[in-house]
Design a protein around this motif. Structure first.
Motif, short mmCIF file in Angstrom:
data_model
loop_
_atom_site.label_atom_id
_atom_site.label_comp_id
_atom_site.label_asym_id
_atom_site.label_seq_id
_atom_site.Cartn_x
_atom_site.Cartn_y
_atom_site.Cartn_z
N TRP A 128 37.43 47.75 50.46
CA TRP A 128 38.72 48.08 49.40
C TRP A 128 38.92 46.93 48.59
O TRP A 128 38.43 45.64 48.86
N PRO A 129 39.18 47.27 47.06
CA PRO A 129 39.48 45.86 46.19
C PRO A 129 40.98 45.44 46.37
O PRO A 129 41.22 44.63 45.38
N VAL A 130 41.65 45.63 47.05
CA VAL A 130 43.00 45.39 47.02
C VAL A 130 43.21 43.87 46.92
O VAL A 130 44.02 43.32 46.37
N LEU A 131 42.71 43.04 47.79
CA LEU A 131 42.58 41.38 47.77
C LEU A 131 41.87 40.92 46.46
O LEU A 131 42.52 40.45 45.90
N PRO A 132 40.72 41.46 46.21
CA PRO A 132 40.12 41.00 44.83
C PRO A 132 41.21 41.28 43.82
O PRO A 132 41.19 40.68 42.64
N ASP A 133 41.59 42.79 43.59
CA ASP A 133 42.48 43.08 42.41
C ASP A 133 43.75 42.20 42.28
O ASP A 133 44.11 42.01 41.15
N THR A 134 44.07 41.67 43.38
CA THR A 134 45.24 40.70 43.29
C THR A 134 45.12 39.57 42.50
O THR A 134 45.85 39.24 41.51
N ILE A 135 43.95 38.85 42.41
CA ILE A 135 43.73 37.89 41.87
C ILE A 135 43.07 38.18 40.36
O ILE A 135 43.68 37.46 39.45
N ARG A 136 42.37 39.15 40.34
CA ARG A 136 41.88 39.67 39.05
C ARG A 136 43.10 40.16 38.01
O ARG A 136 42.82 39.65 36.85
N THR A 137 43.83 40.61 38.63
CA THR A 137 45.20 41.14 37.83
C THR A 137 46.23 40.04 37.60
O THR A 137 47.22 40.29 37.06
N ARG A 138 45.84 38.70 38.08
CA ARG A 138 46.79 37.60 38.11
C ARG A 138 47.98 38.05 38.87
O ARG A 138 49.24 37.66 38.35
#
Length: 305
Positions: A128-138
């Motif tokens: 699931w991308p929820v953790l990486p997306d937190t950083i990518r989306t600032r």
């Protein structure tokens, strides 16, 4: 990797509070629709003593629909216990939290679980991308939306005044569930949090974790964003950043054989907790929900929820 250098990029307490306030503002500006679902044999064929779990479908504005299991108490209104899932995004029955003493809500935000199974199209590189997306989306996506959905489901439960005491909630879970129990406790601090029970919590002390175990999910992300941004936005959802906000009783458990969320990530979190707290070491215990935690959780809730 230099742990001290990584921490110097972490957000300060004003930034943490401002980020949480943005989530809370969204809970006030958006609406939630809650519908019981009767098509899942997992729920429809399951009754636990005198407690009949209800599968719920929640929809919040423009975000993906997500599911939860709602347990109205036998006689209400009662305090609310909210269970959060691990990173595998299972939707779990939690009969130990339901019945005569509590109303209970088990959630799986982001639409990562459905009655038809888990939607593979939402995965990224098999997870699931929820953790990486937190950083990518600032910090404007990922766990921002995850916590927003969970918070709105809690506020929906509070509206069930026949069953639930308002403005009173305790959070618990294992792994990601433990980490997000701490984050939601921080979000609801002075808005209703009573106590927190975090079993082998993920999202804790990213610099010390150093991409080991479950933290490997971020190994590629550090190549995608500048170092300063990576550690700053990881810090937004690091439970260590939220610890001093948690002025309620907090239970933390750790497994002596846990290689998924290593034990050495937990010490700083525990040291920073300012109120009643307990850290319970389980010798030889690997990662994952276990009967020891289930009983400890309920004892802690009986004391403080």
């Amino acid at each position: 990797m230099n742990v001290r250098e990584a921490f110097q990029y972490y957000p300060d307490q004003k930034e943490i509070a401002a980020w949480l306030d943005r989530i809370w503002q969204q809970t006030e500006q958006r609406s939630i629709k809650a519908e019981p679902v009767n098509r899942s044999p997992f729920i429809a064929a399951t009754q636990i003593g005198y407690v009949n779990p209800i599968l719920m479908r929640f929809t919040v504005s423009d975000l993906p629909a997500f599911y939860g299991i709602w347990y109205p108490p036998v006689n209400g209104p009662k305090p609310l216990l909210t269970f959060l899932p691990g990173y595998g995004s299972e939707l779990s029955l939690v009969p130990m939290a339901a019945g005569e003493e509590y109303a209970a809500l088990s959630l799986c935000p982001m639409g990562y679980w459905t009655p038809d199974g888990q939607p593979d199209e939402l995965r990224e590189d098999g997870t699931w991308p929820v953790l990486p997306d937190t950083i990518r989306t600032r910090g404007s996506g990922g766990y921002f939306n995850w916590l927003l959905q969970a918070a709105m489901a809690v506020k929906w439960a509070w509206q069930q005044s026949e069953h639930v005491l308002p403005d009173r909630v305790s959070f618990w879970g294992t792994s990601q569930g433990g980490g997000t129990a701490l984050l939601l406790g921080s979000l609801f601090m002075e808005r209703g949090t009573r106590c927190i029970m975090a079993d082998e919590p993920f999202l804790t002390n990213f610099p010390v974790a150093n991409f080991r175990g479950a933290y490997e999910v971020l190994a590629n992300v550090r190549e995608d964003v500048p170092k300063e941004d990576f550690w700053h936005y990881a810090g937004l959802i690091d439970t260590v950043s939220h610890a001093e906000r948690l002025k309620v009783p907090v239970l933390i458990t750790e497994g002596g054989a846990d290689e998924v969320c290593p034990m050495d990530t937990l010490q700083l979190l525990y040291e920073r907790l300012p109120a009643t707290k307990a850290q319970f070491f389980m010798d030889g215990r690997g990662h994952g929900h276990n009967r020891e935690f289930a009983r400890l959780m309920l004892a802690w809730a009986n004391l403080y929820a």
